[in-house]
Write an enzyme that holds these catalytic residues in place. Sequence first.
Site, PDB file in Angstrom:
ATOM      1  N   ALA A 108      41.315  24.617  21.693  1.00 58.02           N
ATOM      2  CA  ALA A 108      42.019  25.905  21.655  1.00 58.02           C
ATOM      3  C   ALA A 108      42.217  26.563  23.010  1.00 58.02           C
ATOM      4  O   ALA A 108      41.336  26.556  23.864  1.00 58.02           O
ATOM      5  CB  ALA A 108      41.315  26.897  20.731  1.00 58.02           C
ATOM      6  N   ASN A 151      47.196  22.498  19.791  1.00 62.02           N
ATOM      7  CA  ASN A 151      48.279  22.537  18.811  1.00 62.02           C
ATOM      8  C   ASN A 151      49.459  23.343  19.353  1.00 62.02           C
ATOM      9  O   ASN A 151      50.519  22.800  19.650  1.00 62.02           O
ATOM     10  CB  ASN A 151      47.757  23.140  17.492  1.00 62.02           C
ATOM     11  CG  ASN A 151      48.780  23.091  16.371  1.00 62.02           C
ATOM     12  OD1 ASN A 151      49.963  22.837  16.575  1.00 62.02           O
ATOM     13  ND2 ASN A 151      48.359  23.312  15.156  1.00 62.02           N
ATOM     14  N   LYS A 193      36.337  19.933  10.945  1.00 60.00           N
ATOM     15  CA  LYS A 193      36.388  20.834  12.097  1.00 60.00           C
ATOM     16  C   LYS A 193      36.049  22.204  11.555  1.00 60.00           C
ATOM     17  O   LYS A 193      36.850  22.849  10.889  1.00 60.00           O
ATOM     18  CB  LYS A 193      37.775  20.814  12.732  1.00 60.00           C
ATOM     19  CG  LYS A 193      37.838  21.620  14.008  1.00 60.00           C
ATOM     20  CD  LYS A 193      39.248  21.939  14.408  1.00 60.00           C
ATOM     21  CE  LYS A 193      39.236  23.205  15.222  1.00 60.00           C
ATOM     22  NZ  LYS A 193      40.550  23.840  15.280  1.00 60.00           N
TER      23      LYS A 193
END
Lengths: 66, 256
Positions: free
Chosen positions: B186, B208, B99
């Site tokens: 994100a 996350n 990534k």
Amino acid sequence: MKLTINGETVENIKAQTVSELLAELNIVQGRVAVEVNLSVIKRAEHEAFQLKDGDVVEIVNFVGGG
Amino acid sequence: MEDTFIIRGIEFKSRLWVGTGKYKDFDETRRAIEASGADVVTVAVRRTNITDRKSENLLDFIDPKKYKILPNTAGCYNVADALRYSRLAREAGISDLIKLEVIGDEKTLFPDNIGLLEATEILAKEGFIVLPYTTDDPVMAKRLVDAGAAAVMPLAAPIGSGLGIRNPYNLKIILEQATVPIIVDAGVGTASDVAIAMELGCDAVLLNTAIAGAKDPIMMAMAMKHGVLAGRMAYKAGRIGKKLYATASSPFEGML
């Protein structure tokens, strides 16, 4: 010999190869990557790769991240 | 009902990908990931603690046989660093997946797309399966694919911001022209955000902070799992069109 490992100067290293260095530092070989003087040393080469005085070594592993 | 997708021959079973940062401890990380149903977890590459060898290792809690480990280049602000971290990550791990992040600004953590493009091209030539984190720019997405990206990961909003999908129309354009999987990466905050990403037709969502930073990360992980499933099913089912005026649901026939 004297090495710089992860940014710190470490003296009196007895290890001559990358494999021996990981053993000396009690690091499980399968989970880290090793770089010597900015070149990645592949796992298969750890045993043969000779370290020399003044080498700059980086040992990294995976940590939590996004 | 199997609903998988493929990147360079690798089959992905879950459309929710999760990060492993910011958790209280490794046990919470493990439980949250399990609850999310994700089969891909991202990790960062950092220096091994050489003085305290008793410290626990993430991979004791996240079994690489069970999860696909996706290392990132988070914290890299230039091409040289991103390449260096990628090469170390490949050596520390077991796959060519990376990534790719080349960050351009500390405050927004927006990518430096010029550096990203350069790094993508170099790493793709070295055999990496490059998944670049980029802005929601359709032209950039195309350029990254031309440079060898195996998938494109446009942001929903700045990393960790929880603002959700800020530009669904750009994402729609990226999806319309896509020749590789598109994974929103994100900025999502809650389950409805991931549902929106999936309803737009994205192949997966990576998050996350939205889980790790929730008051109850385990419950939020489950919510995200359902959000992804709901959004994906709604996308496949084909939603009704939006109209300004009403259409009665009950028949006129038989009225008194």
